[in-house]
Design a protein around this motif. Structure first.
Motif, PDB file in Angstrom:
ATOM      1  N   ASN A   2       0.831  -1.188   0.000  1.00 13.39           N
ATOM      2  CA  ASN A   2       0.000   0.000   0.000  1.00 13.39           C
ATOM      3  C   ASN A   2       0.878   1.255   0.000  1.00 13.39           C
ATOM      4  O   ASN A   2       2.106   1.171   0.031  1.00 13.39           O
ATOM      5  N   LEU A   3       0.246   2.411  -0.009  1.00 13.46           N
ATOM      6  CA  LEU A   3       0.987   3.660  -0.132  1.00 13.46           C
ATOM      7  C   LEU A   3       1.952   3.874   1.032  1.00 13.46           C
ATOM      8  O   LEU A   3       3.114   4.227   0.825  1.00 13.46           O
ATOM      9  N   LYS A   4       1.495   3.640   2.244  1.00 10.43           N
ATOM     10  CA  LYS A   4       2.359   3.845   3.409  1.00 10.43           C
ATOM     11  C   LYS A   4       3.536   2.876   3.396  1.00 10.43           C
ATOM     12  O   LYS A   4       4.675   3.257   3.702  1.00 10.43           O
ATOM     13  N   ARG A   7       6.059   4.180   0.943  1.00 11.19           N
ATOM     14  CA  ARG A   7       6.769   5.334   1.500  1.00 11.19           C
ATOM     15  C   ARG A   7       7.791   4.906   2.544  1.00 11.19           C
ATOM     16  O   ARG A   7       8.938   5.353   2.523  1.00 11.19           O
ATOM     17  N   GLN A  14       6.401  11.802   5.048  1.00 15.48           N
ATOM     18  CA  GLN A  14       5.265  12.177   4.204  1.00 15.48           C
ATOM     19  C   GLN A  14       5.602  13.422   3.385  1.00 15.48           C
ATOM     20  O   GLN A  14       5.194  13.533   2.232  1.00 15.48           O
ATOM     21  N   SER A  29      -1.011  12.172   3.745  1.00 20.42           N
ATOM     22  CA  SER A  29      -1.634  11.679   4.972  1.00 20.42           C
ATOM     23  C   SER A  29      -3.063  11.218   4.720  1.00 20.42           C
ATOM     24  O   SER A  29      -3.472  10.148   5.169  1.00 20.42           O
ATOM     25  N   GLU A  32      -3.063   7.973   2.646  1.00 16.93           N
ATOM     26  CA  GLU A  32      -2.626   6.830   3.453  1.00 16.93           C
ATOM     27  C   GLU A  32      -3.710   6.382   4.421  1.00 16.93           C
ATOM     28  O   GLU A  32      -3.879   5.188   4.647  1.00 16.93           O
TER      29      GLU A  32
END
Length: 78
Positions: A2-4, A7, A14, A29, A32
């Motif tokens: 996933n996005l988080k 990252r 962020q 934010s 996410e």
């Protein structure tokens, strides 16, 4: 992924992640946390910048998940 997870795997805050995509920290934010919905262009930007696709769920409801603060709701425009 996933996005988080993406990252975090790149060891970016962020703010740093958003800068690479032309997004604000606030947008990162919200994406996410699921308070803002992904659109195809978001996925395209991530793929172009990082060479991967992230798992996203699109169009579950016309509103973001329930928030204590009604101002946090995102309305999908038709």
């Amino acid at each position: 992924m996933n996005l988080k997870e993406l990252r975090m795997s790149k060891r970016l805050s962020q703010i740093e992640f958003g800068e690479k995509l032309g997004w604000s920290q606030h947008r990162v934010s919200r994406l996410e946390s699921g308070r803002q919905e992904f659109v195809q262009n978001d996925q395209d930007q991530i793929t172009e910048a990082f060479g991967v696709e992230v798992d996203v769920v699109r169009n579950l409801t016309p509103y973001a998940p329930t928030s204590v603060d009604e101002r946090d709701r995102e309305v999908m425009l038709l």
